[in-house]
Motif scaffolding. Structure first.
Motif, PDB file in Angstrom:
ATOM      1  N   ASP A 102      39.745  29.962 -40.238  1.00  0.00           N
ATOM      2  CA  ASP A 102      38.510  28.816 -39.859  1.00  0.00           C
ATOM      3  C   ASP A 102      37.534  28.584 -40.819  1.00  0.00           C
ATOM      4  OD1 ASP A 102      36.403  27.070 -39.325  1.00  0.00           O
ATOM      5  OD2 ASP A 102      35.786  27.545 -37.065  1.00  0.00           O
ATOM      6  N   VAL A 103      37.702  27.507 -42.124  1.00  0.00           N
ATOM      7  CA  VAL A 103      38.112  27.824 -43.349  1.00  0.00           C
ATOM      8  C   VAL A 103      36.078  27.525 -43.627  1.00  0.00           C
ATOM      9  CG1 VAL A 103      37.818  25.419 -43.999  1.00  0.00           C
ATOM     10  CG2 VAL A 103      37.585  26.503 -44.942  1.00  0.00           C
ATOM     11  N   ASP A 104      35.288  26.279 -42.486  1.00  0.00           N
ATOM     12  CA  ASP A 104      33.829  26.024 -42.252  1.00  0.00           C
ATOM     13  C   ASP A 104      33.334  27.637 -41.893  1.00  0.00           C
ATOM     14  OD1 ASP A 104      34.407  23.631 -42.933  1.00  0.00           O
ATOM     15  OD2 ASP A 104      35.085  23.298 -41.737  1.00  0.00           O
ATOM     16  N   HIS A 105      34.006  28.353 -40.974  1.00  0.00           N
ATOM     17  CA  HIS A 105      32.781  29.014 -40.515  1.00  0.00           C
ATOM     18  C   HIS A 105      32.832  31.302 -40.722  1.00  0.00           C
ATOM     19  CE1 HIS A 105      32.651  25.622 -37.697  1.00  0.00           C
ATOM     20  NE2 HIS A 105      31.426  26.259 -37.882  1.00  0.00           N
ATOM     21  N   ASP A 106      34.577  31.211 -40.990  1.00  0.00           N
ATOM     22  CA  ASP A 106      35.021  32.166 -41.083  1.00  0.00           C
ATOM     23  C   ASP A 106      34.789  33.204 -42.565  1.00  0.00           C
ATOM     24  OD1 ASP A 106      33.968  32.218 -38.457  1.00  0.00           O
ATOM     25  OD2 ASP A 106      36.306  31.881 -37.654  1.00  0.00           O
ATOM     26  N   GLU A 107      35.015  32.381 -43.921  1.00  0.00           N
ATOM     27  CA  GLU A 107      35.656  31.714 -45.162  1.00  0.00           C
ATOM     28  C   GLU A 107      34.971  33.977 -45.162  1.00  0.00           C
ATOM     29  OE1 GLU A 107      36.532  31.272 -48.582  1.00  0.00           O
ATOM     30  OE2 GLU A 107      36.443  29.631 -47.612  1.00  0.00           O
ATOM     31  N   LEU A 108      34.052  34.047 -45.376  1.00  0.00           N
ATOM     32  CA  LEU A 108      33.439  36.010 -45.427  1.00  0.00           C
ATOM     33  C   LEU A 108      34.340  36.725 -44.948  1.00  0.00           C
ATOM     34  CD1 LEU A 108      30.331  35.431 -45.779  1.00  0.00           C
ATOM     35  CD2 LEU A 108      31.185  35.820 -47.719  1.00  0.00           C
ATOM     36  N   ILE A 109      34.490  36.622 -43.787  1.00  0.00           N
ATOM     37  CA  ILE A 109      35.563  38.134 -42.886  1.00  0.00           C
ATOM     38  C   ILE A 109      37.007  37.499 -43.154  1.00  0.00           C
ATOM     39  CG2 ILE A 109      36.713  36.318 -40.884  1.00  0.00           C
ATOM     40  CD1 ILE A 109      34.678  39.511 -40.955  1.00  0.00           C
ATOM     41  N   LYS A 110      37.223  36.528 -43.500  1.00  0.00           N
ATOM     42  CA  LYS A 110      38.781  36.457 -44.293  1.00  0.00           C
ATOM     43  C   LYS A 110      38.919  37.231 -45.422  1.00  0.00           C
ATOM     44  CE  LYS A 110      41.024  33.854 -47.826  1.00  0.00           C
ATOM     45  NZ  LYS A 110      40.964  33.773 -49.085  1.00  0.00           N
ATOM     46  N   LYS A 111      37.894  37.100 -46.244  1.00  0.00           N
ATOM     47  CA  LYS A 111      37.568  37.659 -47.319  1.00  0.00           C
ATOM     48  C   LYS A 111      37.570  39.631 -47.159  1.00  0.00           C
ATOM     49  CE  LYS A 111      35.329  34.375 -50.479  1.00  0.00           C
ATOM     50  NZ  LYS A 111      34.407  34.238 -51.509  1.00  0.00           N
ATOM     51  N   ALA A 112      36.962  40.098 -46.699  1.00  0.00           N
ATOM     52  CA  ALA A 112      36.884  41.066 -46.368  1.00  0.00           C
ATOM     53  C   ALA A 112      38.640  41.709 -45.891  1.00  0.00           C
ATOM     54  CB  ALA A 112      36.141  41.570 -44.631  1.00  0.00           C
ATOM     55  N   LEU A 127      42.946  34.830 -37.632  1.00  0.00           N
ATOM     56  CA  LEU A 127      41.728  35.364 -37.252  1.00  0.00           C
ATOM     57  C   LEU A 127      40.976  34.391 -36.120  1.00  0.00           C
ATOM     58  CD1 LEU A 127      39.734  36.135 -41.403  1.00  0.00           C
ATOM     59  CD2 LEU A 127      40.563  38.077 -39.181  1.00  0.00           C
ATOM     60  N   CYS A 128      40.021  35.010 -35.587  1.00  0.00           N
ATOM     61  CA  CYS A 128      39.672  34.440 -34.262  1.00  0.00           C
ATOM     62  C   CYS A 128      38.537  34.459 -34.216  1.00  0.00           C
ATOM     63  CB  CYS A 128      40.346  34.511 -33.479  1.00  0.00           C
ATOM     64  SG  CYS A 128      42.099  34.110 -33.211  1.00  0.00           S
ATOM     65  N   GLY A 129      37.376  33.243 -34.301  1.00  0.00           N
ATOM     66  CA  GLY A 129      35.511  33.389 -34.907  1.00  0.00           C
ATOM     67  C   GLY A 129      35.594  33.135 -32.914  1.00  0.00           C
ATOM     68  N   GLU A 130      34.287  32.689 -33.441  1.00  0.00           N
ATOM     69  CA  GLU A 130      33.483  31.957 -32.490  1.00  0.00           C
ATOM     70  C   GLU A 130      33.491  30.401 -32.168  1.00  0.00           C
ATOM     71  OE1 GLU A 130      29.064  32.989 -31.956  1.00  0.00           O
ATOM     72  OE2 GLU A 130      29.871  32.526 -33.521  1.00  0.00           O
ATOM     73  N   TYR A 131      34.393  29.438 -33.389  1.00  0.00           N
ATOM     74  CA  TYR A 131      34.861  27.824 -33.782  1.00  0.00           C
ATOM     75  C   TYR A 131      36.413  27.884 -33.735  1.00  0.00           C
ATOM     76  CZ  TYR A 131      29.414  28.488 -33.332  1.00  0.00           C
ATOM     77  OH  TYR A 131      28.452  29.045 -33.394  1.00  0.00           O
ATOM     78  N   THR A 132      37.000  28.623 -33.462  1.00  0.00           N
ATOM     79  CA  THR A 132      38.955  28.896 -33.880  1.00  0.00           C
ATOM     80  C   THR A 132      38.572  27.662 -33.402  1.00  0.00           C
ATOM     81  OG1 THR A 132      38.794  31.219 -35.374  1.00  0.00           O
ATOM     82  CG2 THR A 132      40.585  29.915 -34.254  1.00  0.00           C
ATOM     83  N   HIS A 133      38.392  27.838 -32.031  1.00  0.00           N
ATOM     84  CA  HIS A 133      39.331  26.282 -30.858  1.00  0.00           C
ATOM     85  C   HIS A 133      38.857  25.292 -31.570  1.00  0.00           C
ATOM     86  CE1 HIS A 133      35.142  26.921 -29.459  1.00  0.00           C
ATOM     87  NE2 HIS A 133      35.127  26.243 -28.903  1.00  0.00           N
ATOM     88  N   THR A 134      38.028  25.114 -32.040  1.00  0.00           N
ATOM     89  CA  THR A 134      37.909  23.315 -32.621  1.00  0.00           C
ATOM     90  C   THR A 134      38.306  23.205 -34.000  1.00  0.00           C
ATOM     91  OG1 THR A 134      35.786  24.016 -34.025  1.00  0.00           O
ATOM     92  CG2 THR A 134      36.088  23.814 -31.316  1.00  0.00           C
ATOM     93  N   ALA A 135      38.802  24.277 -34.778  1.00  0.00           N
ATOM     94  CA  ALA A 135      39.580  24.099 -36.097  1.00  0.00           C
ATOM     95  C   ALA A 135      41.283  23.972 -36.061  1.00  0.00           C
ATOM     96  CB  ALA A 135      39.432  25.612 -36.931  1.00  0.00           C
ATOM     97  N   SER A 136      41.130  22.560 -36.387  1.00  0.00           N
ATOM     98  CA  SER A 136      42.260  21.632 -36.023  1.00  0.00           C
ATOM     99  C   SER A 136      43.369  22.688 -37.783  1.00  0.00           C
ATOM    100  CB  SER A 136      42.311  20.314 -36.376  1.00  0.00           C
ATOM    101  OG  SER A 136      41.351  19.910 -38.227  1.00  0.00           O
TER     102      SER A 136
END
Length: 130
Positions: free
Chosen positions: A12-22, A66-75
């Protein structure tokens, strides 16, 4: 050493960019079984972005979602998982956070498990363990 798998990270590019980098940074570890291929689409979801994703997935071995808190809303994540399924690409769902309620993308199968993100788990999942 075995050939490293090329991994596409869906997130989810709007919420999980930093964790993706990790996650991508783990490809640099000495015992990493994968190379991170930055095939994500950076621009907003316009035009033929799904076709771009399809082409980029042609050159990868596995998709880490990567599944975060808002992944279910990430089209975009839902579409990437659907494309992976259509292409018959291997993928797995990875909890992005230990201390949050991580949600599956809407296109995930009911049988898709969200795995804990640990180094041993990540290596096993990339190796095909499910």
């Amino acid at each position: 050493m075995a050939t490293k798998k090329r991994v596409f990270i869906s997130f989810d590019v709007d919420h999980d960019e930093l964790i993706k980098k990790a996650l991508a940074a783990q490809a640099d570890l000495d015992d990493s079984p994968f190379d991170f291929k930055d095939a994500s689409v950076k621009e907003h979801l316009t035009g033929d972005w799904k076709e771009k994703v399809r082409r980029r997935m042609d050159n990868i071995d596995i998709i880490a979602v990567l599944c975060g808190e808002y992944t279910h809303t990430a089209s975009g994540v839902a579409a990437e998982v659907t494309i992976a399924q259509e292409k018959g690409k291997d993928y797995f769902l990875l909890a992005a956070y230990k201390d949050k309620n991580c949600k599956k993308p809407t296109s995930a199968k009911s049988s898709d498990k969200v795995y804990e993100w640990t180094w041993p788990n990540l290596k096993a999942l990339i190796g095909g363990a499910r």
